[in-house]
Design a protein around this motif. Sequence first.
Motif, PDB file in Angstrom:
ATOM      1  N   THR A 455       0.834  -1.199   0.000  1.00  0.00           N
ATOM      2  CA  THR A 455       0.000   0.000   0.000  1.00  0.00           C
ATOM      3  C   THR A 455       0.869   1.249   0.000  1.00  0.00           C
ATOM      4  N   SER A 456       0.351   2.310  -0.583  1.00  0.00           N
ATOM      5  CA  SER A 456       1.078   3.584  -0.546  1.00  0.00           C
ATOM      6  C   SER A 456       1.168   4.106   0.880  1.00  0.00           C
ATOM      7  N   ARG A 459       3.998   2.187   2.645  1.00  0.00           N
ATOM      8  CA  ARG A 459       5.341   2.507   2.147  1.00  0.00           C
ATOM      9  C   ARG A 459       5.823   3.859   2.667  1.00  0.00           C
ATOM     10  N   VAL A 476      11.267   6.732  -1.663  1.00  0.00           N
ATOM     11  CA  VAL A 476      10.002   7.268  -1.141  1.00  0.00           C
ATOM     12  C   VAL A 476      10.276   8.335  -0.091  1.00  0.00           C
ATOM     13  N   TYR A 481       6.566  11.105  -0.866  1.00  0.00           N
ATOM     14  CA  TYR A 481       5.278  10.485  -1.163  1.00  0.00           C
ATOM     15  C   TYR A 481       5.518   9.091  -1.713  1.00  0.00           C
ATOM     16  N   ALA A 482       4.450   8.278  -1.708  1.00  0.00           N
ATOM     17  CA  ALA A 482       4.537   6.905  -2.220  1.00  0.00           C
ATOM     18  C   ALA A 482       3.374   6.637  -3.145  1.00  0.00           C
ATOM     19  N   LEU A 483       3.630   5.836  -4.148  1.00  0.00           N
ATOM     20  CA  LEU A 483       2.616   5.398  -5.097  1.00  0.00           C
ATOM     21  C   LEU A 483       2.445   3.886  -5.004  1.00  0.00           C
ATOM     22  N   ALA A 484       1.225   3.415  -5.178  1.00  0.00           N
ATOM     23  CA  ALA A 484       0.958   1.978  -5.291  1.00  0.00           C
ATOM     24  C   ALA A 484       0.123   1.781  -6.546  1.00  0.00           C
ATOM     25  N   VAL A 495      -1.969   7.220  -3.925  1.00  0.00           N
ATOM     26  CA  VAL A 495      -0.809   8.035  -3.602  1.00  0.00           C
ATOM     27  C   VAL A 495      -0.966   8.473  -2.159  1.00  0.00           C
ATOM     28  N   ASN A 511      -3.955   9.118   2.266  1.00  0.00           N
ATOM     29  CA  ASN A 511      -3.859   8.785   0.847  1.00  0.00           C
ATOM     30  C   ASN A 511      -5.149   9.103   0.111  1.00  0.00           C
TER      31      ASN A 511
END
Length: 555
Positions: A455-456, A459, A476, A481-484, A495, A511
């Motif tokens: 999951t974003s 992460r 990250v 930020y994180a993307l899934a 995001v 998110n």
Amino acid sequence: MPAMTAVDADAPTGDGTPAEAVGPLVRGVGVLRRLAEAGGTLSPSALERATGLARSTVDRITATLARMDYVRLDGRDVVLTPGVLELGNAYLAALRLPALLGARADALADELDESVSLAVADRDGIRFIHQATRRRALSVSFRMGDLLPAERTAPGALFATEWTERDWAHWRTRRAADPRDTAFPAVPPRPEPAPGTAHDTARATADALDAAFADRVRAARRDGWALDDQLIEPGLVAVSAPVRDPRTGRVACVASVVSHTSRHPAAELPATLLPRLRTAVEAMEADLRTAPPPEPGPAPAGLATWTTASKQELGRDFVESLARGLTVLTAFGEGRPALSLTDVARATGLSRATARRALLTHEHLGLVTAAAHEDRAFTLTPRVLDLGFPPLSRTTLSRLAEPHLRALADRVGEPAALAVLTADGTEVQYTAGAGTSGVLTVRIPVGARLPATATSLGRVLLADAEGPRSPELAEVGARGYALADEELESGLRSVAVPVRDRAGRAVAAVNVATHAARRTLEDCVRHLLPALRTTADDIQRDLHRVSRFTEVPTT
């Protein structure tokens, strides 16, 4: 409780309000107090009834408070927001006691596995300035800022050992006017006299209660500690000891250990809890003796300019005299416990005349007090905590986030969520969310747990965790930020960005999720990420306000 009268040469009006008092400020403070007493939420109609003000006046006051970020208009309700805590935080920062002694109280609560509080005197009552509460099914529900009558508490007996005859007279007047303590919403009112009870019998009962308090005060003066044996309600007990100011020898605050009779009968408290409490109090007094003078923090800037601009933008819906009067309270703070009229005018950018009228009004309302000499310095009183602190001092991160998540979901047309990392770091737990009305939408219920690495949300939290990180998590952390992309489920993209506490630690993440057919990864970064970051900033701002002097649970 009756309002404090102003110590000023200006002639009062017929109702006791000084002639130079700012009427809109008096009314605005009344609205904040009624909201706090109601738990933080009232409809405009209920505010109209509670304050006796016209509906148009209520609407103008709440519009002004909303502009100041002290309330929000949520549907048909007016709701206190964490922004109003800047008033109570100004008092607590100027007082310094929570910052200097709070860690000692927390450590004592951990050691004893009991609730521990710090309280200060507020005329003939006591008010909590720190709470270390045990999270169990049967626990104490008092909040920071709650006001209790002195005679129904152990701290009250200790503070009363220093009362003057004028203080005792004020207490007797209050007791006669309000024998059931209905002016203290934090405590259960005393029971009504039985039907048919003669006036003389009721008076004798009240006199006996008052005499019992006088006896407890004499015992507290003799022993140096005090006991609460179910004075507030059956089962609740406490033992208290004074923390004395090393400069004056007077009681600066009172530390209490609070429990219930199933854990500690009242008669056993002096033997079981008092010795450790006294040891903690000695350490607190040593901290006060050795604490370095505070470095004054930056005073608020540009307040007068901001209120003028707001008035020009909103017109008659913005009550400038109310806004300027409330900003006067924020001139105080750490390193600024006592300010002259000139100091207040300089800190706020207001004219001396405007600052003077605001201070006079606050003095009348009991929110500030002043030295008697000619060049008197003003200080905030504990009563500033009346203005919204109690209902917000027991909030959680999820409650703080909910209105911001709803606004985000409405803005981007996609569901938003808040989550925290589980203790073992392998999963994220959803703690708040806001959905949309689309047919195809993401619905993950609050309380659900998902693998952190898929999951974003997970992460972005793992990227902030201690210890070695994979190259992916390091990236990250660097970009924030994180993307899934369809890793948890086909078609699901999201995001996420972190939500950080006052120390800069990522304690949660927020998110936005979407279907892959609606938004590309590039679109998530270009269009969703800016709004997401703004929302995280808004949640962080509220978290930092609330957590300055209170603990905010993440779940």
